[in-house]
Write a protein that holds these residues in place. Sequence first.
Motif, PDB file in Angstrom:
ATOM      1  N   ALA A 194       2.314   1.806  -3.381  1.00 57.33           N
ATOM      2  CA  ALA A 194       1.184   2.361  -4.525  1.00 57.33           C
ATOM      3  C   ALA A 194       0.958   3.667  -4.340  1.00 57.33           C
ATOM      4  N   ILE A 233       6.001   0.241 -12.428  1.00 58.79           N
ATOM      5  CA  ILE A 233       4.937   1.023 -12.303  1.00 58.79           C
ATOM      6  C   ILE A 233       5.092   2.614 -13.342  1.00 58.79           C
ATOM      7  N   LEU A 250      -3.896   0.796  -5.279  1.00 60.22           N
ATOM      8  CA  LEU A 250      -3.436  -0.358  -4.890  1.00 60.22           C
ATOM      9  C   LEU A 250      -3.817  -1.464  -5.878  1.00 60.22           C
ATOM     10  N   GLU A 266       0.714  -1.293  -0.144  1.00 59.40           N
ATOM     11  CA  GLU A 266       0.055  -0.232  -0.001  1.00 59.40           C
ATOM     12  C   GLU A 266       0.975   1.347  -0.064  1.00 59.40           C
ATOM     13  N   TYR A 296      -1.571  -0.568  -8.813  1.00 59.99           N
ATOM     14  CA  TYR A 296      -0.109  -0.741  -8.681  1.00 59.99           C
ATOM     15  C   TYR A 296       0.105  -2.178  -8.765  1.00 59.99           C
ATOM     16  N   CYS A 297      -0.506  -3.048  -8.374  1.00 59.72           N
ATOM     17  CA  CYS A 297      -0.509  -4.322  -8.343  1.00 59.72           C
ATOM     18  C   CYS A 297      -0.531  -5.248  -9.573  1.00 59.72           C
TER      19      CYS A 297
END
Length: 99
Positions: free
Chosen positions: A22, A42, A29, A19, A32-33
């Motif tokens: 991110a 990213i 979140l 978190e 980001y994942c």
Amino acid sequence: MKNSYIKFRCTELEKERIEGMAERSGVSLSEYCRQQCLTGRILASPKLSPTEILYFRELKEHNNAIARLANLIRNKDPQLVIAIAEYLEQSRQLYNRFF
């Protein structure tokens, strides 16, 4: 359209770290994942503090000044010495503000 879910388990500490990464990346979140899994990186820029934003704006102005100086050198303009002196003074002021 995003309508499928993927779930995975992790420790509370891992969740906090993910978190945090991110948030520092400036994305959700989920985003980001998703980006980390699909691309391994990213593509979002981290949020900047007001001081950092000011610094980068000043840096851009100085880059523009260098470009103008390069053009003056190329054209052998007699105002070159004055422009260089002004640029150096601005650089000193900027340096003294941050350091």
